[in-house]
Design an enzyme around this catalytic site. Structure first.
Site, short mmCIF file in Angstrom:
data_model
loop_
_atom_site.label_atom_id
_atom_site.label_comp_id
_atom_site.label_asym_id
_atom_site.label_seq_id
_atom_site.Cartn_x
_atom_site.Cartn_y
_atom_site.Cartn_z
CG ASP A 72 -0.40 -0.43 2.49
OD1 ASP A 72 0.84 -0.57 2.56
OD2 ASP A 72 -1.17 -0.64 3.45
CG MET A 123 0.28 -4.77 2.66
SD MET A 123 0.97 -4.18 4.20
CE MET A 123 1.81 -5.67 4.73
CB CYS A 124 -5.57 -2.56 4.69
SG CYS A 124 -5.29 -4.32 4.59
N GLY A 125 -6.11 0.16 3.95
CA GLY A 125 -6.43 1.47 4.49
C GLY A 125 -7.46 1.34 5.60
#
Lengths: 454, 243, 302
Positions: A219, C1-3
């Site tokens: 990300d 994996m991230c928000g």
């Protein structure tokens, strides 16, 4: 790695005749390693890649055309070898004449002459070469028609001017010799020029970070790639290089993070200096990595759109053709290029012996005493390598690799290397059949097919 | 945030008579902003309104220009700055001024992780706090932080000076090379091979200059200097616990 | 994996705007995880009713119709325990006056294979694959009333892109967990929890974190202690937001690579992966903005 020079080592067969038996578990190299560890108290650091035997391209064979398929005439009927790298987002993708490229190797690890020779050879045959951990030298830039600039955790010598001068940018997460590990360069090679480029004190043992300093994970990588594109106005292809350990996931994540090109380096890939325990025990063989990476690209609908470059143990045109058949768009050579330049040449046999090694065994790239003048910063040794002659040797070798791959491709009826496919291959061993996902020769059996997967 | 957005004086262009281009990022436009700053000539000035935490603002500046960002910036603001004078009237995200070569980056608020990472030159001023890994792998930049910094700051710091007017977090200067660190407050812990060193006259002098350049009036005599013990410069069995 | 974007609203006057505010936050973290998304909303009267348990089931189209579930539940639940089944976006909600565990057991019988994504008296969990803003729109996030909410956008690392693999993970009543990062020893912790009788729905590393916390809470830990214990057991990289019926907690691993930023005013407290997600919150210009320190547990109660 300390090796017993062959001429000092009694042949195993004559010892066996005396009734002596060597342990397979504690063989002589292992015994020497234990003794070395006990003496020094520090792990062994060396260059080269994994030396252990692993399933490799040698375990695959091509199915040449005969009746059911038609071969192409050698030399007469065209067999294309060109490749476009990085046309997903970059406005200036690379157009290479051959699929064989030169992998990243640093100035510092290699002499300036060696770097220049690689650039000259690659440019002569219309392919690319790559910088390494330590920045871009003018010699290298000057002699390289297509230069890929590596963006590494250490950021040694990283600067926006060179970034703009590069033809592509390779964000390096890891390499096959040490996925998860950082770089090393020992003091013998940190000369004034190398130290200056890296902003380090002269003569120290340098360790590089294993993670990038300002991003972690896909990300964040997406944001980092966007920054590099903004800085270079979206012109340069962005590669993402990974050391093969979980290439299925890592390839998919590189694509999601916005890579134009994914570089997958198998465990046989070389290094300038790494802990031996790392080189031999971390990562997976190149053969096992390719189908996983290709599967990830295919599932995302990105195979051939995001290009895949494979490296780690490419030696011959057959290896090139096999990597292509398994789904690579291009390959990269490192160790083989150094050998083409003169590394481990028998004409330095006496000097290798003086270093406690032998031609064919020499891997102490970290010591900076390379008789061939390649993995050194010693001016006298480095002067042995003529960059013009070295460039010619590299060009010759690259041409041979390309012609060999074409020979095989034509035999399989292909007018372009990229049209080789897994169905052109069979495997000699159960292990290689399972890893490469091609049938065992003479059978329709692909071990693990249907059951494995992700 | 402790600093208000308008606490910095307006700076105006470096060369009198220059015009200021305004980019309002309310509806995007980061690409247009960067394209414009890349084409700018010495002395030009830019103002960015409504940055809204967007990433890669004013990256790759390559001329002596002024960029004023009125608000909070996202990741990598002023990344690889070369010669520019970039002011962020707000907080900065991860990697502000990463790999800066020269020029000045001034953050009025706080900075996130990896501020000034791997920067080779120039001056980074952060009026507020900086979080983890401030000055990681710094290669010649000067960083002055008005507040405190987080853990693992100046990790593998190679060259340059880091000044901290508040406190430092854990593992300050771990595996440090030749960078010099000055901390006014407390240090939670020192990293491997980082030690306190005496403040000699030349250190007081250079610290005084750095504080002045950052517009601060702290007394250099209140700071402690930290740097490399240089015991990790060569692999040695006695240091194995530090690897 | 991230928000990640999470919001707890203290000022009752702002609660009618919770969904709209969360939507503006979610919009800014889409890039961090475009594969799939999820949201948990607390105390929305249209989704949850006081005195009733509600199960959030994955998917709008289950193996059997809502009407069939309703009819079957009539027989499976105790006399007089009425149930309702509704579809909101990609989520099926089943409510009844019995405890959530009892309701879950009945639903498992009525519709084998139905996956419970959320449970409790006060929370509804809505998650699905696809673009996060479309997932939010399908569920009608804009305009939703609530006291606190957490949203997550996912870039799957090692497990499949499925609705079940999306966050939040809600494995105990009114408990939700979202995660950015990756646990490096989750397989061992999973084995140990399984040995203790804990059952799992997915191969996701985050579910291990959620199950671990639920297990610790069951053992008597308060939320803060459970998170401290998690730090002792789970290795790897993480920024976590955990919500319970009346509180919200944030914790990062001691190395703290994955980003997190917190903003706090008298009216609300918000956490996000990046500032841009907080930029549109009312009063942000006067908020106290800070990054959570590594290894430190932050909690806020309603």
């Amino acid at each position: 790695m300390t090796l017993i020079a062959p001429d000092q080592s009694p042949a195993a067969s004559s010892l066996a005749a005396l009734g002596l038996r060597e342990s397979a578990t504690f063989d002589r190299a292992t015994i020497a390693d234990i003794q070395r560890a006990a003496e020094t108290g520090i792990y062994d650091i060396r260059g080269w890649g994994a030396k252990r035997q692993v399933p490799h391209f040698d375990d695959l064979l091509f199915l040449g055309a005969s009746m059911s398929r038609y071969p192409l005439e050698g030399y007469r009927e065209k067999c294309g070898t060109d490749v476009v790298l990085g046309d997903r987002y970059a406005s200036k993708p690379l157009h290479l004449d051959t699929v064989v490229t030169i992998a990243g190797m640093s100035f510092g690890a290699l002499s300036a002459n060696a770097k220049e020779a690689l650039g000259r050879g690659a440019s002569e045959v219309g392919t690319s070469t790559t910088t390494g951990d330590g920045g871009m030298t003018p010699e290298e830039r000057g002699q390289s028609r297509n230069l890929v600039y590596q963006y590494l955790p250490s950021r040694y010598g990283m600067n926006p001017d060179d970034l703009r001068k590069a033809d592509a940018i390779e964000v390096v997460l890891g390499q096959g010799a040490k996925p998860g590990g950082g770089g090393m360069l020992l003091g013998q090679k940190i000369t004034e020029r190398v130290a200056g480029m890296r902003t380090l004190p002269v003569g120290i043992d340098q360790r590089s970070a294993c993670r990038h300093p300002d991003w972690t994970g896909p990300d964040d990588l997406e944001i980092k790639i966007a920054e590099l594109r903004e800085i270079t106005d979206w012109e340069k292809p962005i590669y993402v290089k990974i050391g093969a350990s979980r290439p299925y996931y890592d390839t998919a994540l590189a694509v999601k993070a916005g890579a134009d090109v994914v570089v997958v380096d198998g465990m046989q890939g070389g290094t300038a200096a790494t802990q031996q325990v790392f080189i031999e025990n971390v990562g997976i063989p190149t053969l096992a990595a390719i189908p996983q990476a290709v599967q990830a690209l295919q599932e995302l609908g990105m195979h051939r759109k995001v290009q895949l470059i494979v490296s780690g143990g490419i030696r011959t045109g057959a290896d090139v053709a096999k990597a292509m058949a398994l789904g690579a768009d291009a390959v990269a050579i490192g160790t083989a290029a150094l050998i083409a330049l003169g590394d481990n040449d028998p004409r330095y046999a006496a000097e290798y012996a003086r270093l406690g090694s032998a031609a064919g065994f020499y891997d102490d790239f970290q010591d900076g005493r390379d008789p061939a003048g390649i993995s050194t910063q010693d001016p006298e040794l480095a002067a042995r390598l003529d960059p013009v002659a070295g460039g010619r040797r590299i060009a010759n070798y690259l041409r041979v690799l390309t012609m060999e791959a074409q020979t095989i491709a034509r035999a399989c009826g292909k007018a372009h290397l990229r049209n080789l496919e897994p169905e052109d291959l069979v495997a000699l061993t159960v292990e290689s059949a399972a890893m490469a996902r091609v049938p065992l020769a003479g059978t329709a059996w692909i071990p693990g097919a249907g059951g494995a997967g992700f | 945030m402790t600093t208000t957005l308008d606490s910095l004086p307006a700076q105006g262009p470096r060369h009198a008579g220059g015009t200021t281009q305004v980019f309002d990022l309310k509806a995007g436009g980061v690409r247009e902003l960067n394209k414009a700053v890349h084409q700018a000539a010495t002395g030009e000035a830019f103002t960015v309104e409504n940055p809204g935490g967007k990433h890669s603002l004013a990256v790759g500046v390559n001329a002596e220009i002024d960029v004023d960002i009125n608000g909070h910036a996202g990741y990598y603001a002023a990344g690889m700055n070369q010669g520019g004078r970039v002011t962020i009237r707000g907080n900065a995200g991860v990697g502000v001024a990463e790999n800066m070569m020269s020029g000045t980056v001034h953050v009025a608020g706080d900075a996130s992780q990896a501020a000034g990472a791997t920067a080779h030159g120039g001056l980074l001023v952060i009026d507020g706090n900086a979080s983890a890994r401030c000055g990681i792998s710094m290669k010649g930049v000067d960083i002055v932080v008005g507040g405190s910094i987080g853990h693992m700051s100046a990790f593998m710091a190679q060259a340059g000076r880091l000044v901290v007017c508040g406190d430092a977090g854990d593992a300050l200067g771990d595996s440090i090379y030749e960078a010099r660190l000055y901390v006014k407050g407390t240090v939670a812990s020192l990293g491997a091979d980082c030690v306190a060193k005496p403040m000699r006259a030349e250190h007081l002098a250079e610290l005084g200059e750095l504080l002045r350049a950052a517009g601060r009036d702290d007394d250099p005599a209140d700071f402690t200097r930290y740097g490399s013990a240089r015991t990790l410069y060569h692999f040695h069995v006695d240091n194995s616990s530090a690897y | 994996m991230c928000g990640i974007a999470a919001l707890q609203v203290r000022n009752p006057e702002l609660r009618p705007q919770l969904g709209t505010l969360l939507s503006t936050m979610l919009c800014e973290i889409v890039d961090r995880g475009p594969d799939s998304a999820g949201m948990a909303i607390y105390d929305n009267p249209k989704l949850n009713s006081t005195g009733q348990s509600t199960l959030s089931l994955l998917g709008a189209d289950l193996a059997i119709t809502s009407a069939d579930i309703d009819r079957l539940l009539e027989h499976l639940l105790p006399e007089g325990a009425a149930s309702t089944v509704r579809v909101v976006g990609d989520t099926t909600l089943v409510s009844s006056e019995v405890p959530a565990a009892e309701l879950a057991a009945a639903v498992a019988q009525a519709s084998p294979g139905a996956v419970v994504a959320g449970r409790g008296e006060r929370v509804t969990v809505m998650k699905s694959v696809g673009h996060p803003m479309e997932v939010a729109a399908r569920h009608g996030l804009d305009g939703m009333y609530g006291t606190q909410a957490v949203s997550h956008t996912r870039m799957a690392t090692e497990s499949a892109v499925t609705a079940g693999g999306s966050h939040p993970f809600s494995v105990a009543d009114d408990l939700c967990l979202v995660h950015n990062g990756s646990f490096s020893n989750h397989a061992s912790v999973r084995r140990e929890l399984k040995r203790l009788g804990v059952e799992f729905d997915s191969e996701n590393d985050t579910e291990v974190g959620a199950r671990y916390i639920a297990h610790r809470l069951e053992q008597g830990d308060d939320l803060e202690t459970a998170l401290v214990n998690l730090g002792q057991v789970l290795d790897g990289f993480y920024t976590l937001v955990v919500t319970t019926a009346d509180s919200m907690a944030v914790v990062r691993d001691p190395i703290a690579c994955k980003p997190a930023i917190i903003a706090e005013t008298d009216d609300w407290v918000a956490m996000a992966s990046e500032f841009r997600a907080l930029a549109e919150l009312p009063g942000i210009e006067n908020a106290r903005i800070f990054e959570p320190e590594p290894g430190k547990v932050y909690t806020w109660s309603l």
